[in-house]
Motif scaffolding. Structure first.
Motif, PDB file in Angstrom:
ATOM      1  N   CYS A 109       0.842  -1.200   0.000  1.00 15.17           N
ATOM      2  CA  CYS A 109       0.000   0.000   0.000  1.00 15.17           C
ATOM      3  C   CYS A 109       0.874   1.245   0.000  1.00 15.17           C
ATOM      4  N   GLU A 112       0.014   7.228   1.568  1.00 18.38           N
ATOM      5  CA  GLU A 112      -0.833   8.421   1.584  1.00 18.38           C
ATOM      6  C   GLU A 112      -1.767   8.383   2.791  1.00 18.38           C
ATOM      7  N   TRP A 113      -2.122   9.548   3.308  1.00 17.37           N
ATOM      8  CA  TRP A 113      -3.028   9.646   4.443  1.00 17.37           C
ATOM      9  C   TRP A 113      -4.421   9.984   3.913  1.00 17.37           C
ATOM     10  N   ASP A 114      -5.258   8.976   3.824  1.00 17.39           N
ATOM     11  CA  ASP A 114      -6.656   9.095   3.401  1.00 17.39           C
ATOM     12  C   ASP A 114      -7.432   8.123   4.289  1.00 17.39           C
ATOM     13  N   ASN A 137      -5.302   4.338   4.839  1.00 18.13           N
ATOM     14  CA  ASN A 137      -5.996   4.573   3.574  1.00 18.13           C
ATOM     15  C   ASN A 137      -6.806   3.323   3.215  1.00 18.13           C
ATOM     16  N   CYS A 139      -6.494   1.101   1.065  1.00 17.72           N
ATOM     17  CA  CYS A 139      -5.695  -0.081   0.720  1.00 17.72           C
ATOM     18  C   CYS A 139      -5.515  -0.983   1.940  1.00 17.72           C
TER      19      CYS A 139
END
Length: 151
Positions: A109, A112-114, A137, A139
């Motif tokens: 993965c 990213e920070w989501d 995130n 993922c």
């Protein structure tokens, strides 16, 4: 402009239907068949959960993306996509759900920070259960070990 007119015969049919429903509701004939009286014992401890996936790092302030119900007693049910497998995971892990939520170690993965947060709220084997886990995130959620949160 289009107008809709109702005939007196249509009104009398609707009134007759409403009267029939009122009689059933007052007499108790509707909606009570098979209902157990309050306080009765069951052969099975209650096990029913609401599972949700929320966008954001806080389930209380995020946007609910998906939610399902899962019933495990007396038999698996609800609208979870795999109720039998999810109930088997719950039985094997008890209320310790981190083992089911953790992403697999081989998951590839991005960083990213989501954030997405999964929650499980309800009753498991007669005891209140409230669980929350936040992934960095989506993922991480897709690559979680168990099927419980694969909703």
């Amino acid at each position: 402009m289009r107008s809709i007119t109702r005939s007196p015969a249509g009104l009398s049919l609707a009134a007759a239907g409403l009267a029939a429903l009122t009689v059933l509701a007052v007499s108790g004939a509707a909606g009570t068949a098979g209902a157990a009286p309050a306080g009765t014992d069951s052969l099975y401890a209650p096990s029913a959960l609401v599972l949700s996936v929320t966008g954001g790092d806080d389930a209380a302030s995020g946007t609910v993306l998906r939610a399902v119900t899962l019933v495990c007693a007396p038999r698996p049910g609800g609208n979870h996509p795999a109720p039998a497998a999810a109930c088997a995971e719950l039985r094997a892990n008890g209320p310790e759900l981190d083992a089911l939520a953790e992403p697999r170690s081989d998951a590839a993965c991005t960083r990213e920070w989501d954030p997405v947060t999964v929650t499980a709220d309800g009753v498991w084997q007669g005891r209140r259960l409230s669980y929350s886990y936040t992934y960095a995130n989506p993922c991480g959620l897709r690559n979680s070990i168990g099927v419980l949160f694969g909703i």
